[in-house]
Write a protein that holds these residues in place. Sequence first.
Motif, short mmCIF file in Angstrom:
data_model
loop_
_atom_site.label_atom_id
_atom_site.label_comp_id
_atom_site.label_asym_id
_atom_site.label_seq_id
_atom_site.Cartn_x
_atom_site.Cartn_y
_atom_site.Cartn_z
N ARG A 80 39.13 35.58 37.54
CA ARG A 80 38.09 36.63 37.70
C ARG A 80 38.76 37.99 37.96
N ALA A 81 39.88 37.97 38.67
CA ALA A 81 40.58 39.24 38.94
C ALA A 81 41.17 39.80 37.64
N ILE A 82 41.74 38.92 36.81
CA ILE A 82 42.29 39.37 35.51
C ILE A 82 41.16 39.93 34.66
N ASP A 83 40.08 39.17 34.58
CA ASP A 83 38.94 39.53 33.75
C ASP A 83 38.37 40.88 34.20
N GLY A 84 38.20 41.02 35.52
CA GLY A 84 37.64 42.26 36.06
C GLY A 84 38.53 43.45 35.72
N HIS A 85 39.81 43.23 35.86
CA HIS A 85 40.78 44.29 35.57
C HIS A 85 40.72 44.71 34.09
N LEU B 142 50.00 29.32 40.61
CA LEU B 142 48.83 28.72 39.96
C LEU B 142 47.71 29.78 39.88
N VAL B 143 47.02 29.83 38.77
CA VAL B 143 45.91 30.79 38.65
C VAL B 143 44.59 30.00 38.75
N THR B 144 43.84 30.28 39.79
CA THR B 144 42.56 29.60 39.98
C THR B 144 41.45 30.46 39.38
N VAL B 145 40.21 30.01 39.56
CA VAL B 145 39.11 30.79 39.00
C VAL B 145 39.06 32.20 39.61
N ALA C 55 46.23 38.48 38.61
CA ALA C 55 45.57 37.30 39.20
C ALA C 55 45.76 37.30 40.72
N ALA C 56 46.87 37.85 41.17
CA ALA C 56 47.17 37.84 42.60
C ALA C 56 46.48 38.99 43.33
N ALA C 57 46.01 39.97 42.57
CA ALA C 57 45.36 41.14 43.19
C ALA C 57 43.87 40.87 43.33
N PRO C 58 43.23 41.49 44.33
CA PRO C 58 41.79 41.27 44.45
C PRO C 58 41.05 41.83 43.24
N ALA C 59 39.98 41.16 42.81
CA ALA C 59 39.20 41.63 41.65
C ALA C 59 38.52 42.93 42.00
N PRO C 60 38.45 43.88 41.03
CA PRO C 60 37.73 45.13 41.31
C PRO C 60 36.26 44.82 41.58
N SER C 61 35.66 45.52 42.55
CA SER C 61 34.26 45.20 42.88
C SER C 61 33.33 45.94 41.92
#
Length: 463
Positions: free
Chosen positions: A427-432, A420-423, A457-463
């Motif tokens: 956000r991680a996809i978007d950031g990437h 499941l992809v949550t918000v 989606a499973a990876a942490p979003a880039p800061s």
Amino acid sequence: MVRTRERVAIVGAGPAGAFAAACLFRARGDAEIDLFERLPTPWGLLRGGVAPDHQEIKRLEDTFDRQTLQRGCRFLGNVEVGTDISHAELMRHYTAVVYATGAQTDKSLGIPGEDLPGSWPATEFVAWYNGHPDYRGVEFDLSAERAVVIGNGNVAADVTRMLTLSAHELERTDVADHALEALRESRIEEVIVLGRRGPAQAAFTSAELRELGRLDGVDTRVDPADVELDPASRRWLAEEGTFTARKNVELLREFAATPARPDARRRIELRFLRSPVEIRGSGRVEALDVRRNEIVRAGDGSLRARPVDGDLETIECGLVLRSVGYRAVPLPDVPFDERHFVLPNERGRVLTPAGEPLPGVYAVGWIKRGPTGILGTNKRDAEETVSCLAEDLRAGALPQPPNPGREQIDALLAERKPDLVTVEGWRAIDGHELERGRSEQRPRVKLASRDELLAAAAAPAPS
Ligand code: NAP
């Protein structure tokens, strides 16, 4: 008795679903909203439909984000309602379910040769260049010199621009990488756009039509004879013509009066009163036969295309994009109007086959009214549906579902959809994608396969 917060599921995170969620927050500030989406990404046709060279429209995603996800609306992506979770299950967990599933397929022409390789629904070309993960593996052969686009709507305008923009222009957009590569190598020099009716009946909005005449290095041609209106259209335009129709005719007359530009990189030719009758070729598209039409006023007052006797014209081409409209598909276990391809509804309240409101079930957007209107049309449409929903809630017309707790639906989804992809995943996809875009001076570089999207989606979003 403590009143529990109403929990509403919106199915489909495209513009209609997003406007509905935003509207619902305005009408019922304390509602809990879950936005279900088949894809791992939200915003539907804003991401997967709006053409990559229309980045200013895509900025609406910031508004959607602010008015929905940032207000606590949950994103439940990569969940297909009807497959991963049924309508009946949703009804057991939510006070109301709002369907915003759009129109997922295309209308067909019903002519021989429609399925030959090289003949495509424009909707698939759009999905491909916009990085829709279901179209990642599709290959468009752009090696012929001439393409034909059938239809006179804004999707036809979008695909025509995409076939004629230069590689340099495309490189500044978020067009999918696989499409950018193929379009860079494209040998298409001419795109012929066919309207079955006349200039006064074209479905383009004027801004989109004007844009076709202003493309850098592209010669946009209209035969002056084609902008001579027939008597029925002339009368209609003078007496009832919409602002858009008048403007369109004026623009097409300008195109017809503009001298040809032999130095142009590519050509667009807009032809009217022509209908395709057969797509021909041995093994793949080689030509299209078209017949001429005339405009007649039908019994209901509408102006229709009627075939004129005479020879067929043959247009040699290697690619045909059929851009004659989208069509909705039925949803499992929800009533469907097979004539109009919508959920039968009254102001957004879905109706049973007997014409009674189906308690707690609503529709919004193209699945409610059919595939018409621009993005903003969905706002008013959502307001109508949400006002009915809010009215039913106020009237106590919607029974409490048997499993109303958030943790109950979460447990079900955890069991069925480990990916499941949550918000946070979105956000991680978007950031990437934005980060890759920054490094290539592009608005974003899209991840265009489901595996890549799920991994991001499973990876942490880039800061
Ligand atoms: P559309 O606006 O309904 O246009 C469909 C076109 O296909 C019409 O010209 C129609 O002609 C023609 N057509 C239908 N059946 C045909 C047939 N059998 N043979 C030949 N031509 C046929 O649909 P669309 O372009 O798919 O767009 C869908 C909606 O999205 C529209 O409301 C559009 O404005 C919107 N949209 C907006 C934007 C934007 O704002 N930039 C971009 C893309 C899409 P008739 O008129 O004769 O039926």
